[in-house]
Design a protein around this motif. Structure first.
Motif, PDB file in Angstrom:
ATOM      1  N   ARG A  65       0.821  -1.218   0.000  1.00 34.39           N
ATOM      2  CA  ARG A  65       0.000   0.000   0.000  1.00 34.39           C
ATOM      3  C   ARG A  65       0.856   1.270   0.000  1.00 34.39           C
ATOM      4  O   ARG A  65       0.451   2.281  -0.569  1.00 34.39           O
ATOM      5  CB  ARG A  65      -0.905   0.019   1.226  1.00 34.39           C
ATOM      6  CG  ARG A  65      -1.860  -1.154   1.304  1.00 34.39           C
ATOM      7  CD  ARG A  65      -2.896  -0.969   2.418  1.00 34.39           C
ATOM      8  NE  ARG A  65      -2.293  -0.897   3.743  1.00 34.39           N
ATOM      9  CZ  ARG A  65      -2.410   0.151   4.552  1.00 34.39           C
ATOM     10  NH1 ARG A  65      -3.096   1.227   4.172  1.00 34.39           N
ATOM     11  NH2 ARG A  65      -1.846   0.137   5.748  1.00 34.39           N
ATOM     12  N   PHE A  66       2.006   1.223   0.640  1.00 35.92           N
ATOM     13  CA  PHE A  66       2.884   2.389   0.739  1.00 35.92           C
ATOM     14  C   PHE A  66       4.130   2.159  -0.114  1.00 35.92           C
ATOM     15  O   PHE A  66       4.617   1.036  -0.226  1.00 35.92           O
ATOM     16  CB  PHE A  66       3.326   2.613   2.180  1.00 35.92           C
ATOM     17  CG  PHE A  66       2.250   3.084   3.123  1.00 35.92           C
ATOM     18  CD1 PHE A  66       0.907   3.073   2.772  1.00 35.92           C
ATOM     19  CD2 PHE A  66       2.586   3.541   4.390  1.00 35.92           C
ATOM     20  CE1 PHE A  66      -0.076   3.503   3.641  1.00 35.92           C
ATOM     21  CE2 PHE A  66       1.628   3.981   5.284  1.00 35.92           C
ATOM     22  CZ  PHE A  66       0.295   3.953   4.910  1.00 35.92           C
ATOM     23  N   THR A  67       4.654   3.260  -0.662  1.00 38.61           N
ATOM     24  CA  THR A  67       5.892   3.200  -1.430  1.00 38.61           C
ATOM     25  C   THR A  67       6.790   4.348  -1.009  1.00 38.61           C
ATOM     26  O   THR A  67       6.368   5.506  -1.031  1.00 38.61           O
ATOM     27  CB  THR A  67       5.615   3.301  -2.932  1.00 38.61           C
ATOM     28  OG1 THR A  67       4.736   2.244  -3.335  1.00 38.61           O
ATOM     29  CG2 THR A  67       6.916   3.194  -3.720  1.00 38.61           C
ATOM     30  N   ILE A  68       8.015   4.003  -0.635  1.00 35.39           N
ATOM     31  CA  ILE A  68       9.002   5.026  -0.276  1.00 35.39           C
ATOM     32  C   ILE A  68       9.959   5.217  -1.439  1.00 35.39           C
ATOM     33  O   ILE A  68      10.313   4.256  -2.133  1.00 35.39           O
ATOM     34  CB  ILE A  68       9.758   4.640   1.019  1.00 35.39           C
ATOM     35  CG1 ILE A  68      10.623   5.792   1.509  1.00 35.39           C
ATOM     36  CG2 ILE A  68      10.569   3.363   0.825  1.00 35.39           C
ATOM     37  CD1 ILE A  68      11.217   5.557   2.897  1.00 35.39           C
ATOM     38  N   SER A  69      10.339   6.464  -1.677  1.00 37.27           N
ATOM     39  CA  SER A  69      11.290   6.759  -2.746  1.00 37.27           C
ATOM     40  C   SER A  69      12.107   7.975  -2.338  1.00 37.27           C
ATOM     41  O   SER A  69      11.763   8.678  -1.381  1.00 37.27           O
ATOM     42  CB  SER A  69      10.547   7.010  -4.061  1.00 37.27           C
ATOM     43  OG  SER A  69       9.646   8.092  -3.936  1.00 37.27           O
ATOM     44  N   ARG A  70      13.182   8.199  -3.077  1.00 42.02           N
ATOM     45  CA  ARG A  70      14.054   9.331  -2.741  1.00 42.02           C
ATOM     46  C   ARG A  70      14.651   9.924  -4.006  1.00 42.02           C
ATOM     47  O   ARG A  70      14.823   9.228  -5.018  1.00 42.02           O
ATOM     48  CB  ARG A  70      15.154   8.912  -1.765  1.00 42.02           C
ATOM     49  CG  ARG A  70      16.197   7.974  -2.338  1.00 42.02           C
ATOM     50  CD  ARG A  70      17.098   7.384  -1.246  1.00 42.02           C
ATOM     51  NE  ARG A  70      17.892   8.397  -0.577  1.00 42.02           N
ATOM     52  CZ  ARG A  70      18.607   8.161   0.531  1.00 42.02           C
ATOM     53  NH1 ARG A  70      18.590   6.955   1.081  1.00 42.02           N
ATOM     54  NH2 ARG A  70      19.317   9.130   1.089  1.00 42.02           N
ATOM     55  N   ASP A  71      14.983  11.200  -3.917  1.00 40.30           N
ATOM     56  CA  ASP A  71      15.713  11.897  -4.978  1.00 40.30           C
ATOM     57  C   ASP A  71      16.885  12.577  -4.292  1.00 40.30           C
ATOM     58  O   ASP A  71      16.704  13.608  -3.614  1.00 40.30           O
ATOM     59  CB  ASP A  71      14.805  12.908  -5.686  1.00 40.30           C
ATOM     60  CG  ASP A  71      15.497  13.579  -6.856  1.00 40.30           C
ATOM     61  OD1 ASP A  71      16.747  13.674  -6.844  1.00 40.30           O
ATOM     62  OD2 ASP A  71      14.790  14.027  -7.773  1.00 40.30           O
ATOM     63  N   ASN A  72      18.066  12.004  -4.430  1.00 42.83           N
ATOM     64  CA  ASN A  72      19.232  12.537  -3.719  1.00 42.83           C
ATOM     65  C   ASN A  72      19.606  13.932  -4.199  1.00 42.83           C
ATOM     66  O   ASN A  72      20.142  14.730  -3.433  1.00 42.83           O
ATOM     67  CB  ASN A  72      20.417  11.582  -3.874  1.00 42.83           C
ATOM     68  CG  ASN A  72      20.204  10.290  -3.109  1.00 42.83           C
ATOM     69  OD1 ASN A  72      19.539  10.269  -2.069  1.00 42.83           O
ATOM     70  ND2 ASN A  72      20.745   9.203  -3.626  1.00 42.83           N
ATOM     71  N   ALA A  73      19.331  14.245  -5.448  1.00 42.53           N
ATOM     72  CA  ALA A  73      19.657  15.576  -5.979  1.00 42.53           C
ATOM     73  C   ALA A  73      18.817  16.649  -5.289  1.00 42.53           C
ATOM     74  O   ALA A  73      19.232  17.810  -5.199  1.00 42.53           O
ATOM     75  CB  ALA A  73      19.436  15.608  -7.479  1.00 42.53           C
TER      76      ALA A  73
END
Length: 114
Positions: A65-73
């Motif tokens: 149900r949940f999704t974690i993501s990242r943008d290091n920039a």
């Protein structure tokens, strides 16, 4: 010192979606970033995390149900929450643990209610 600023919380009906954002004041590229939550009267619990490699992990209650993501920039991590349930109601906190220090955001409140 690192400041973490969360946003994106609010009131949503069961089955709805929200996306939480957490932006750090400096680069967090080499560290895992986490989302925790604390419901009223309960202990703070780990919800999801993402390693520097991009590997993710989730507590069983939110898998699928949940999704974690990242943008290091952008020094930003997101938590996309779907199919929300009343039991997801909590204050959600962004967390950065460097090993030497544990940093927390101020929290953003999520309320799931009809």
């Amino acid at each position: 010192q690192v400041q973490l600023v969360e946003s994106g919380g609010g009131l949503v009906q069961p089955g709805g979606s929200l996306r939480l954002s957490c932006t750090a004041s400096r680069s967090t590229t080499t560290y895992a970033m986490n989302w925790y939550r604390q419901a009223p009267g309960k202990q703070r619990e780990l919800v999801a995390g993402i390693f520097a490699t991009g590997t993710t992990y989730y507590t069983d209650a939110v898998k699928g149900r949940f999704t974690i993501s990242r943008d290091n920039a952008k020094n930003t991590v997101w938590l996309q929450m779907s199919s929300l349930k009343p039991e997801d109601t909590a204050v959600y906190f962004c967390n950065l643990n460097t090993g030497a220090y544990n940093y927390w955001g101020q929290g953003t409140e999520v309320t799931v209610s009809s």
